[in-house]
Design a protein around this motif. Structure first.
Motif, PDB file in Angstrom:
ATOM      1  N   ILE A  12       0.846  -1.194   0.000  1.00 23.05           N
ATOM      2  CA  ILE A  12       0.000   0.000   0.000  1.00 23.05           C
ATOM      3  C   ILE A  12       0.878   1.239   0.000  1.00 23.05           C
ATOM      4  O   ILE A  12       1.767   1.376   0.850  1.00 23.05           O
ATOM      5  CB  ILE A  12      -0.924   0.013   1.238  1.00 23.05           C
ATOM      6  CG1 ILE A  12      -1.846  -1.206   1.201  1.00 23.05           C
ATOM      7  CG2 ILE A  12      -1.744   1.295   1.289  1.00 23.05           C
ATOM      8  CD1 ILE A  12      -2.761  -1.306   2.403  1.00 23.05           C
ATOM      9  N   PRO A  13       0.669   2.145  -0.946  1.00 26.36           N
ATOM     10  CA  PRO A  13       1.452   3.388  -0.955  1.00 26.36           C
ATOM     11  C   PRO A  13       0.983   4.340   0.137  1.00 26.36           C
ATOM     12  O   PRO A  13      -0.208   4.661   0.224  1.00 26.36           O
ATOM     13  CB  PRO A  13       1.186   3.968  -2.354  1.00 26.36           C
ATOM     14  CG  PRO A  13      -0.159   3.427  -2.731  1.00 26.36           C
ATOM     15  CD  PRO A  13      -0.262   2.066  -2.091  1.00 26.36           C
ATOM     16  N   LEU A  14       1.915   4.757   0.971  1.00 25.65           N
ATOM     17  CA  LEU A  14       1.609   5.695   2.050  1.00 25.65           C
ATOM     18  C   LEU A  14       2.563   6.884   1.987  1.00 25.65           C
ATOM     19  O   LEU A  14       3.656   6.795   1.413  1.00 25.65           O
ATOM     20  CB  LEU A  14       1.744   5.011   3.418  1.00 25.65           C
ATOM     21  CG  LEU A  14       0.815   3.826   3.707  1.00 25.65           C
ATOM     22  CD1 LEU A  14       1.147   3.245   5.069  1.00 25.65           C
ATOM     23  CD2 LEU A  14      -0.641   4.246   3.644  1.00 25.65           C
ATOM     24  N   VAL A  15       2.165   7.987   2.580  1.00 26.11           N
ATOM     25  CA  VAL A  15       3.018   9.167   2.685  1.00 26.11           C
ATOM     26  C   VAL A  15       3.623   9.166   4.086  1.00 26.11           C
ATOM     27  O   VAL A  15       2.904   9.205   5.086  1.00 26.11           O
ATOM     28  CB  VAL A  15       2.230  10.456   2.439  1.00 26.11           C
ATOM     29  CG1 VAL A  15       3.147  11.672   2.617  1.00 26.11           C
ATOM     30  CG2 VAL A  15       1.612  10.456   1.050  1.00 26.11           C
ATOM     31  N   ILE A  16       4.946   9.086   4.140  1.00 21.73           N
ATOM     32  CA  ILE A  16       5.654   9.067   5.418  1.00 21.73           C
ATOM     33  C   ILE A  16       6.207  10.467   5.673  1.00 21.73           C
ATOM     34  O   ILE A  16       6.966  11.006   4.874  1.00 21.73           O
ATOM     35  CB  ILE A  16       6.806   8.042   5.405  1.00 21.73           C
ATOM     36  CG1 ILE A  16       6.296   6.670   4.966  1.00 21.73           C
ATOM     37  CG2 ILE A  16       7.464   7.977   6.770  1.00 21.73           C
ATOM     38  CD1 ILE A  16       5.229   6.079   5.859  1.00 21.73           C
ATOM     39  N   SER A  62       9.520  14.142   4.054  1.00 19.48           N
ATOM     40  CA  SER A  62       8.223  13.730   3.525  1.00 19.48           C
ATOM     41  C   SER A  62       8.480  12.949   2.247  1.00 19.48           C
ATOM     42  O   SER A  62       9.147  13.440   1.344  1.00 19.48           O
ATOM     43  CB  SER A  62       7.336  14.953   3.232  1.00 19.48           C
ATOM     44  OG  SER A  62       6.106  14.549   2.658  1.00 19.48           O
ATOM     45  N   SER A  63       7.977  11.725   2.173  1.00 17.57           N
ATOM     46  CA  SER A  63       8.198  10.896   0.996  1.00 17.57           C
ATOM     47  C   SER A  63       7.126   9.827   0.899  1.00 17.57           C
ATOM     48  O   SER A  63       6.460   9.500   1.890  1.00 17.57           O
ATOM     49  CB  SER A  63       9.584  10.250   1.037  1.00 17.57           C
ATOM     50  OG  SER A  63       9.697   9.392   2.166  1.00 17.57           O
ATOM     51  N   GLU A  64       6.976   9.315  -0.300  1.00 17.79           N
ATOM     52  CA  GLU A  64       6.011   8.238  -0.526  1.00 17.79           C
ATOM     53  C   GLU A  64       6.724   6.896  -0.428  1.00 17.79           C
ATOM     54  O   GLU A  64       7.772   6.702  -1.033  1.00 17.79           O
ATOM     55  CB  GLU A  64       5.359   8.398  -1.898  1.00 17.79           C
ATOM     56  CG  GLU A  64       4.335   7.320  -2.226  1.00 17.79           C
ATOM     57  CD  GLU A  64       3.773   7.447  -3.631  1.00 17.79           C
ATOM     58  OE1 GLU A  64       3.580   6.415  -4.301  1.00 17.79           O
ATOM     59  OE2 GLU A  64       3.553   8.604  -4.068  1.00 17.79           O
ATOM     60  N   ARG A  65       6.147   5.965   0.326  1.00 19.17           N
ATOM     61  CA  ARG A  65       6.720   4.639   0.513  1.00 19.17           C
ATOM     62  C   ARG A  65       5.621   3.584   0.399  1.00 19.17           C
ATOM     63  O   ARG A  65       4.451   3.853   0.693  1.00 19.17           O
ATOM     64  CB  ARG A  65       7.400   4.518   1.886  1.00 19.17           C
ATOM     65  CG  ARG A  65       8.460   5.569   2.143  1.00 19.17           C
ATOM     66  CD  ARG A  65       9.735   5.284   1.381  1.00 19.17           C
ATOM     67  NE  ARG A  65      10.611   6.445   1.389  1.00 19.17           N
ATOM     68  CZ  ARG A  65      11.903   6.406   1.096  1.00 19.17           C
ATOM     69  NH1 ARG A  65      12.470   5.252   0.779  1.00 19.17           N
ATOM     70  NH2 ARG A  65      12.623   7.495   1.111  1.00 19.17           N
TER      71      ARG A  65
END
Length: 222
Positions: free
Chosen positions: A7-11, A17-20
């Motif tokens: 699942i793509p989440l925003v960390i 701040s990055s998408e993982r």
């Protein structure tokens, strides 16, 4: 219903701040180890806040974090996991005004004396201004650029000013219409022409500049 797909989440954290992509079967403890290189916060100092639109913010925590999977919180695409630091010696807020933040400025003499710097490498290998033939190399590059320009474009000799290259711009951000002092050197729409020195011209195919880009600040033009 739990899904096995990543699942793509925003960390996010105070400094990043990055998408993982997160695997729901990961335990909380495993997720924290994955987030350490992303946020710089050690797993033992992390507090994870899950932020999902239209749902109250909740904390990803458990008594035995090495046994509890993060998928039980029903993660959705592009939800946010905000990582707080529990270390009392760190801040969870990055100051917007950095003028008061202490900074270290290395004296020039100290830097010059260091053995493992870019400057030391250039000195040892005679690169750039440390090349005894630097002036000759620069002059050769100018001659080569001039020869290339002459073979591909019309270059005018403006009286008392030396050689200049006339450039037609796509947008009206220039300084003339191809004429200087009442004499025309080339034709273009008003404010779409500019003259630059030959050594500042590079021939080739280039992508259009963005709206915030422009001529180099040190480019001599007229």
């Amino acid at each position: 219903m739990q899904t096995a797909r990543d699942i793509p989440l925003v960390i996010t954290s105070a400094a990043s701040s990055s998408e993982r992509r997160i695997t729901p079967s990961w335990t909380i403890a495993h997720l924290k180890t994955k987030l350490e290189p992303v946020t710089g916060i050690p797993p033992s100092s992390q507090k994870l806040l899950l932020r999902v639109p239209n749902r109250p913010e909740c904390v990803l925590e458990a008594v035995h974090e090495e046994l509890v999977q993060v998928g039980q919180w029903q993660l959705v695409d592009y939800a946010e996991i905000h990582v707080l630091s529990l270390n009392p010696h760190t801040s969870n807020v990055i100051p917007s005004d950095l003028s008061s933040v202490p900074k270290y400025t290395m004296p020039v003499d100290t830097y010059d004396a260091l053995p493992s710097t870019v400057l030391a490498y250039k000195k040892a290998h005679h690169i750039g201004r440390f090349d005894p033939n630097a002036t000759e190399v620069q002059q050769r590059k100018v001659r080569e650029a001039w020869e290339e320009i002459e073979s591909k474009s019309d270059v005018a000799e403006i009286p008392a000013a030396g050689p200049w290259v006339g450039v037609v711009l796509d947008e009206p951000v220039g300084k003339n219409d191809g004429s200087v002092g009442g004499k025309r050197y080339f034709h273009c729409a008003p404010s779409c022409g500019v003259f630059v020195r030959p050594e500042k011209v590079e021939i080739g195919g280039f992508a259009p500049l963005g709206i915030d880009e422009g001529l180099d600040s040190d480019m001599e033009e007229m």
